[in-house]
Design an enzyme around this catalytic site. Structure first.
Site, PDB file in Angstrom:
ATOM      1  N   THR A  58       0.708  -1.093   0.080  1.00 34.85           N
ATOM      2  CA  THR A  58      -0.129   0.014   0.246  1.00 34.85           C
ATOM      3  C   THR A  58       0.962   1.098  -0.076  1.00 34.85           C
ATOM      4  O   THR A  58       0.473   2.198  -0.677  1.00 34.85           O
ATOM      5  CB  THR A  58      -0.828   0.057   1.122  1.00 34.85           C
ATOM      6  OG1 THR A  58      -1.877  -1.131   1.255  1.00 34.85           O
ATOM      7  CG2 THR A  58      -1.779   1.425   1.395  1.00 34.85           C
ATOM      8  N   ASP A  90      -0.088  -6.584   4.859  1.00 39.53           N
ATOM      9  CA  ASP A  90      -0.905  -7.945   5.020  1.00 39.53           C
ATOM     10  C   ASP A  90       0.128  -8.997   6.056  1.00 39.53           C
ATOM     11  O   ASP A  90      -0.530  -9.789   6.561  1.00 39.53           O
ATOM     12  CB  ASP A  90      -1.654  -8.458   3.896  1.00 39.53           C
ATOM     13  CG  ASP A  90      -2.570  -7.516   3.494  1.00 39.53           C
ATOM     14  OD1 ASP A  90      -2.974  -6.417   4.078  1.00 39.53           O
ATOM     15  OD2 ASP A  90      -3.178  -7.711   2.355  1.00 39.53           O
TER      16      ASP A  90
HETATM   17  N1  ASP Z   1      -2.601  -5.458  -0.075  1.00 38.99           N
HETATM   18  C1  ASP Z   1      -1.553  -4.634   0.576  1.00 38.99           C
HETATM   19  C2  ASP Z   1      -0.305  -5.698   0.691  1.00 38.99           C
HETATM   20  O1  ASP Z   1       0.428  -5.652  -0.048  1.00 38.99           O
HETATM   21  C3  ASP Z   1      -1.943  -4.302   1.891  1.00 38.99           C
HETATM   22  C4  ASP Z   1      -1.117  -3.297   2.376  1.00 38.99           C
HETATM   23  O2  ASP Z   1      -0.016  -3.108   2.021  1.00 38.99           O
HETATM   24  O3  ASP Z   1      -1.370  -2.575   3.652  1.00 38.99           O
HETATM   25  O4  ASP Z   1      -0.185  -6.261   1.909  1.00 38.99           O
END
Ligand code: ASP
Length: 318
Positions: free
Chosen positions: A11, A85
């Site tokens: 993100t 994540d």
């Molecule tokens: N979907 C993202 C990730 O690659 C979420 C984030 O970075 O918070 O984990």
């Protein structure tokens, strides 16, 4: 003293596309620019994968890159940014692979770069401050988000959206970053070091739900190890135990921890079938700490030869 900054997508690196969906587009150099481009930090791209796509092989490659930076290139700290994540799993794997001589700090963002209130640049600045701080050495791998410094063993993502998502359930954060000052309040106990150079074991993880289907457990037993997050202090439905006992007898390592997400599992309190005394009698090992982290400890331990004492590895959760 130079700090290596590795950008791994997530993100923090996301911007909105024409379809109004966020995708990783910002490289490490651009992210460093948003965080003030300090002269002592060198940016390097390490990939743009969504963090749920990362594998243990990717993490061994990251560990090798950090090792080279410290041993051959004169870096005295490393910052890694990635998707939030799986930060807790990445941090814990890197933490267990080596006793790092300099700070290794992981950060990310909950709000992407095109959102008002984006938290990436502030988190990156805080992470760089921690990577420069002498007192952050010897704490193992750290996660710095929202002005808090968390140890890899305890940290977990607790909320799907909140910028204050990272917490350390049993013990709280190790310290804070305030106005760029790094304040360390406590030092965690030493973790075991499990220096796997190759992942040779596959370990599955199952969260045991009420009326859990034995077919799910049976399917998972094809691996080298199985971690079950049992109810409460680490309890299983009694109807699962015969098949787990047979698998343990055949050489699959079966470990049970608590699905509560905090506190150790029990060793000798309850006498019911499927409770800790019964499980241990059947060759099932009791483990401490969240299943995600027990699975990592067991995967690394089973990839080592000679194999370390599994009872101690599974209990080493602090
Ligand atoms: N979907 C993202 C990730 O690659 C979420 C984030 O970075 O918070 O984990």
């Amino acid at each position: 003293m130079p700090i290596l900054y590795l950008g791994l997508g997530g993100t923090i690196a996301c911007t909105l596309g024409p379809d109004h969906l966020a995708r990783s587009t910002l490289g490490a150099e651009q992210l460093l620019g948003q965080a003030g481009r300090p002269a002592d930090v060198v940016a390097e791209d390490g990939g743009m994968a969504a963090s749920s796509d990362l594998t243990f092989a990717d993490l061994l490659a990251v560990a090798a890159r950090i090792r080279r930076a410290f041993e051959d290139e004169g870096y005295t700290g490393c910052v890694l940014s990635q998707g939030t994540d799986t930060i807790e799993e990445v941090a814990y794997t890197l933490h267990l692979l080596q006793a790092w001589p300099h700070p290794v700090v992981i950060t990310g963002a909950m709000r992407h770069a095109d959102l008002p209130g984006k938290d990436g640049p502030a988190n990156l600045q805080d992470a760089m401050a921690v990577a420069r701080a002498g007192e952050a050495a010897g704490l193992g791998v750290l996660v710095v988000m929202g002005g808090e410094i968390h140890g890899a063993a305890a940290v977990t993502k607790s909320h799907s959206q909140s910028p204050a998502t990272f917490v350390s359930p049993d013990w709280g954060p190790l310290g804070l970053v305030a106005e760029g000052r790094v304040l360390i309040a406590r030092r965690p106990s030493a973790s075991p070091i499990l220096p796997a150079t190759e992942i040779r074991a596959r370990v599955n993880l199952i969260r045991v739900a009420l009326d859990c289907d034995p077919a799910l457990v049976e399917a998972a037993l094809g691996a080298d190890g199985l971690v079950l997050e049992g109810t409460g202090g680490g309890h299983l439905p009694a109807r699962l135990t015969p098949l787990l006992a047979r698998a343990a007898e055949r050489g699959t390592v079966v470990a049970v921890t608590s699905r509560t997400g905090s506190g150790p599992s029990l060793r000798h309190t309850y006498g019911a079938a499927g409770a800790e005394a019964d499980l241990q009698r059947l060759g099932i090992l009791m483990a401490d700490g969240p299943g995600l982290k027990v699975r990592i400890r067991l995967t690394l331990a089973l990839s080592l030869s000679p194999r370390p004492d599994l009872g101690s590895v599974l209990a080493a959760w602090l």
